[in-house]
Write an enzyme that holds these catalytic residues in place. Sequence first.
Site, mmCIF file in Angstrom:
data_model
loop_
_atom_site.group_PDB
_atom_site.id
_atom_site.type_symbol
_atom_site.label_atom_id
_atom_site.label_comp_id
_atom_site.label_asym_id
_atom_site.label_seq_id
_atom_site.Cartn_x
_atom_site.Cartn_y
_atom_site.Cartn_z
ATOM 1 N N CYS A 80 -29.667 14.707 1.970
ATOM 2 C CA CYS A 80 -29.245 15.596 0.888
ATOM 3 C C CYS A 80 -28.545 14.801 -0.224
ATOM 4 C CB CYS A 80 -28.384 16.720 1.452
ATOM 5 S SG CYS A 80 -28.201 18.093 0.305
ATOM 6 N N HIS A 167 -31.361 19.170 6.208
ATOM 7 C CA HIS A 167 -30.290 18.775 7.136
ATOM 8 C C HIS A 167 -30.795 18.781 8.582
ATOM 9 C CE1 HIS A 167 -26.914 18.690 4.302
ATOM 10 N NE2 HIS A 167 -27.666 19.533 3.622
ATOM 11 N N GLU A 169 -29.355 17.718 11.138
ATOM 12 C CA GLU A 169 -28.273 17.836 12.113
ATOM 13 C C GLU A 169 -27.975 19.273 12.519
ATOM 14 O OE1 GLU A 169 -28.021 16.988 8.990
ATOM 15 O OE2 GLU A 169 -26.250 17.782 8.001
ATOM 16 N N SER A 221 -0.526 21.568 24.988
ATOM 17 C CA SER A 221 -0.527 22.940 24.466
ATOM 18 C C SER A 221 -1.013 23.927 25.521
ATOM 19 C CB SER A 221 -1.445 23.023 23.259
ATOM 20 O OG SER A 221 -2.791 22.887 23.688
ATOM 21 N N GLY A 222 -1.604 23.412 26.594
ATOM 22 C CA GLY A 222 -2.216 24.314 27.574
ATOM 23 C C GLY A 222 -3.719 24.398 27.372
ATOM 24 N N GLY A 223 -4.188 23.924 26.205
ATOM 25 C CA GLY A 223 -5.625 23.989 25.916
ATOM 26 C C GLY A 223 -6.378 22.801 26.513
ATOM 27 N N VAL A 224 -7.700 22.831 26.324
ATOM 28 C CA VAL A 224 -8.558 21.799 26.902
ATOM 29 C C VAL A 224 -8.246 20.422 26.298
ATOM 30 C CG1 VAL A 224 -10.961 21.098 27.225
ATOM 31 C CG2 VAL A 224 -10.406 23.503 27.054
ATOM 32 N N ASP A 225 -8.089 20.388 24.967
ATOM 33 C CA ASP A 225 -8.008 19.093 24.293
ATOM 34 C C ASP A 225 -6.800 18.283 24.757
ATOM 35 O OD1 ASP A 225 -10.022 20.362 22.992
ATOM 36 O OD2 ASP A 225 -8.887 20.743 21.163
ATOM 37 N N SER A 226 -5.609 18.903 24.750
ATOM 38 C CA SER A 226 -4.434 18.124 25.116
ATOM 39 C C SER A 226 -4.452 17.778 26.605
ATOM 40 C CB SER A 226 -3.138 18.841 24.718
ATOM 41 O OG SER A 226 -3.051 20.096 25.319
#
Length: 516
Positions: A80, A167, A169, A221-226
Site C-alpha cells: 500500500c 493488504h 496481512e 494484574s491477574g491477566g494473561v499477559d502479566s
Amino acid sequence: MDTIAVLDFGSQTAQLIGRRIRECGVYAEILAGTEPIPESLVSEIRGIVLSGSPASVHEPESPRIHPSILELGVPVLGICYGLQQIVDAAGGRVSRAERREYGRSRLHLRQDHPLFNNVPDGFVSWMSHGDSLAELPADFVLIAESEHGLPAAVRNADSSIVGIQFHPEVSHCEYGTQILENFATGICKARQSWSMEQYVDTARTNIQSTAGEGSVLVLISGGVDSTVVAALILSALRKSQVHLMYVDTGLMRAGETEEVSTTLEQLGAEHVHIIDAKERFYDALEGKPDPEEKRRIIGDLFISIQQEELAARKIGEGFLAQGTLYTDMIESGKGVGKYAKVIKSHHNVRSPLVQKKRDDGLLIEPLSWLYKDEVRDLGRVLGLPEHVVGRHPFPGPGLAVRILGSVTPERVRVLQAADRIYIDELHKRKLYDRIWQAFCVLLPISSVGVAGDDRAYGGVVALRAVVSVDGMTADVYPFESRDILEISARITNEVPEVGRVVYDVSSKPPATIEWE
Ligand code: XMP
C-alpha cells in the site's frame, strides 16, 4: 537467524504483517522505517517489507524509508503506502484515486510472478487506499490489476522490488499468508527457523543479559499477559531476584485475587506482594459517575499506591518487567514508528514509574511485539495451565468500567455475582474458548418486574460476548437463543438484585468492547 524486517510507517497492521510471516516459520522483526537498520541485525536481514501508513506521499512530512535500507541489496516488498513511496521515489506518479478502493476486490494476475505462486487468478484481496498508482516508473512492470482496473501489483526490472496495493496481512484477504510466505521463503530464501520454543530461549537469554544479578519487579494484574511475563522472568532468573506485586483494587472479578495467589505460588515465586487496597478505591470512587473521571481516579490511585508500596517494601529500585503487547503500545501512539494515530491511553504505558524505568533503560517488555494468541502459546510452552492462558482479557480499570454510573461495594458484589454465573455457564457449555471476551455490565437504571405476586424494581445487567483477533475490531458472538435464554434465567434466579438481562448486539466499530 534469518530475519525479515517489517518497516513500520505508522500502519495499524505492521505488527500483523510480522505475525503472519512468523506463522510461516520465518522470524520477522518490526523496525522504524525512517531510521537505519540496527548494525547488529544487518547481517541477518533476508528481505524487507514496507508497511502501509495513514500518510499520503503528497504530504510534505510523510515518512520515507531511510536511504541506507535500500542499499542492503535484499528483496523489498512494499504494501500500500509502502508501494506508493517506492513508485514516487522511482519517478512514477501517485495520485488521489478517482475511485477509492476499500474492502474486497478481485485481482487479475497479468504476469507470472513468484509472489503469486499457488495463488489463483481472481482471488479476493483486501484494499484500503485513497491514493493510487497513476503512472509506473520507467523500468516497472504491472503484475496484477484490481477488478476496477487499477494497478494492484508491480515489480521493477529485476524483481528486486515488488509492490502490492492490497493488504495480504488482514484475515479477509484470500491467500494473504501464502503471498507473504512466497515473499519470505520463495523470493528472499529466508530459512524457516522460528518457533515459540526458540522464542522462549532467545527471550530468556535476553532477560539474563539485561538483568544480570539485578532485581526485577513484575506488576501482576491477574491477566494473561502479566502472568506470562512473570512465568518467563521466573524461568530465566533466580527466584530470589524476582518480586511480584499485585494490587487488589476491589474491582476484580469474583475470586480473582485468590486465583492469582495460587498461580504465583505454583510458579515457585519467593517474593509475592499482595496489596489489599479495596477500601481506598471504593472511597475514591464514591459519588463519581463520569467514565473518564473514574478511569483517571483509578489510574492515579493505582500509581500512588504502587509508589508508596514500592518505597515501603524497598523493591522498586531495579528493573521493571511488564506484559505490554504491541496493541497496547500502538493504541497509545507508542508503536515503533512515530506516525501511528493515538486511539487511547493505557495506564501501564503512561505511568511515571514505567516512564522513568524506560528513560533509565530499566524496562523489560518481552511481549511487546506479540499478539494475544501468541502470548497464550508462549504461556503454554512455559507450562502455564489452560485456565490461566485461556483467560479472556480484562481492562486495567476493572469492573469500574462495567458498572455504569457510580461504583459502590454493593454494586461490585452484584456484578461479580452475575458475571461469575455467566462465565461459569460459558465454560459448562464449552463456549468460553470460542469467545474473545465475555462479561456482564451493570446498567445505571432499574426496571419494573414481578417477583412472586409482587411488583419488583430490579437492576439491569447487559451481557457482552465478542469474537476478535486483537481487540481492535470485534464481532458479536452469535449465541444460540437457547443458551442466552438459559443463562439469563439463571442470573435473574440467583442474583435477587437483578430483575432484567439484555444482550448487547453491537460490533466494534461503531461500539467499543467495553461500555465505558
Ligand atoms: P475497547 O473497549 O476499547 O477495548 O474496545 C479493547 C480491549 O481493551 C481492553 N481495555 C482496556 N485494557 N486498560 C486496559 O488494560 C484500559 O483502560 C482498557 N480499556 C479497554 C478491553 O477490555 C478490550 O479487551
